[in-house]
Design a protein around this motif. Structure first.
Motif, PDB file in Angstrom:
ATOM      1  N   LEU A   1      -8.253 -14.051   1.283  1.00  0.00           N
ATOM      2  CA  LEU A   1      -8.253 -13.620   0.190  1.00  0.00           C
ATOM      3  C   LEU A   1      -9.247 -13.280  -0.335  1.00  0.00           C
ATOM      4  CD1 LEU A   1      -5.639 -15.660  -1.431  1.00  0.00           C
ATOM      5  CD2 LEU A   1      -4.968 -13.120  -0.682  1.00  0.00           C
ATOM      6  N   ALA A   2     -10.251 -13.740  -0.264  1.00  0.00           N
ATOM      7  CA  ALA A   2     -12.389 -12.925   0.012  1.00  0.00           C
ATOM      8  C   ALA A   2     -12.185 -12.290   0.022  1.00  0.00           C
ATOM      9  CB  ALA A   2     -12.989 -14.101  -0.071  1.00  0.00           C
TER      10      ALA A   2
ATOM     11  N   ALA B   1     -10.333  -9.285  -1.545  1.00  0.00           N
ATOM     12  CA  ALA B   1     -10.591  -8.673  -2.483  1.00  0.00           C
ATOM     13  C   ALA B   1     -12.641  -7.813  -1.759  1.00  0.00           C
ATOM     14  CB  ALA B   1     -11.186  -9.432  -3.302  1.00  0.00           C
TER      15      ALA B   1
ATOM     16  N   PHE C   1     -11.644  -4.275  -0.645  1.00  0.00           N
ATOM     17  CA  PHE C   1     -10.561  -3.552  -1.605  1.00  0.00           C
ATOM     18  C   PHE C   1     -11.759  -2.965  -2.418  1.00  0.00           C
ATOM     19  CE2 PHE C   1      -9.053  -3.149  -6.505  1.00  0.00           C
ATOM     20  CZ  PHE C   1      -7.411  -2.088  -6.054  1.00  0.00           C
ATOM     21  N   SER C   2     -12.587  -4.155  -3.129  1.00  0.00           N
ATOM     22  CA  SER C   2     -13.355  -3.202  -4.379  1.00  0.00           C
ATOM     23  C   SER C   2     -14.658  -2.149  -3.271  1.00  0.00           C
ATOM     24  CB  SER C   2     -14.799  -4.336  -4.851  1.00  0.00           C
ATOM     25  OG  SER C   2     -15.441  -5.027  -3.517  1.00  0.00           O
TER      26      SER C   2
ATOM     27  N   ARG D   1     -12.614   1.229  -2.638  1.00  0.00           N
ATOM     28  CA  ARG D   1     -12.049   1.866  -4.402  1.00  0.00           C
ATOM     29  C   ARG D   1     -13.708   2.117  -4.784  1.00  0.00           C
ATOM     30  NH1 ARG D   1      -8.084   1.473  -8.243  1.00  0.00           N
ATOM     31  NH2 ARG D   1      -9.719   2.136 -11.094  1.00  0.00           N
TER      32      ARG D   1
END
Length: 141
Positions: free
Chosen positions: A110-111, A114, A117-118, A121
């Motif tokens: 999960l980390a 994330a 994703f950042s 983005r």
């Protein structure tokens, strides 16, 4: 115009026609009797073959029943030994990964998601230009 294909008569029809007509009577009577005899012989042979097959089938059924009996006995033996086999399997089974290891792996995945994703983005946003805009931002009335 005369039809070339004549309908074939069964031996019973031929016999009846032979008895009815006097001109072709003896030939039709003879052919009818011979045909009935052949049909009777075929029927008898089929009945004998069926009786033979039934006897052979009875032998095959008896052999199959014997085989099923042997398989059933083997299955009963396996079922009788099943509790001991399960107990032996439980003892020899290696332990799987501990639950906390799985939890740590899930948090790490999960980390990483994330962070990815950042980064994606941020890279998709256009950076502001250091120069002033070339067109007036405020519309004139």
């Amino acid at each position: 115009m005369r039809a070339k294909a004549e309908s074939r008569l069964t031996p019973r029809e031929r016999l009846a026609r032979g008895l009815t007509y006097s001109t072709v009577g003896p030939v039709d009577v003879t052919r009818g009797v011979v045909g009935l005899g052949v049909d009777s012989a075929r029927s008898t042979a089929a009945q004998l073959r069926r009786a033979y097959e039934r006897g052979q089938l009875a032998r095959e059924i008896a052999a199959a029943q014997e085989t099923i009996g042997l398989e059933l006995a083997a299955a009963q033996e396996v079922v009788a030994n099943l509790p001991q086999a399960l107990q032996d399997a439980r003892r020899s089974r290696r332990r799987g990964p501990r639950p906390w290891v799985l939890a740590v792996a899930a948090v790490a995945v999960l980390a990483a998601g994330a962070v990815a994703f950042s980064i994606i983005r941020r890279s998709s946003r256009p950076e502001p230009s250091p120069r002033p805009p070339s067109v007036d931002v405020q519309p004139r009335p």
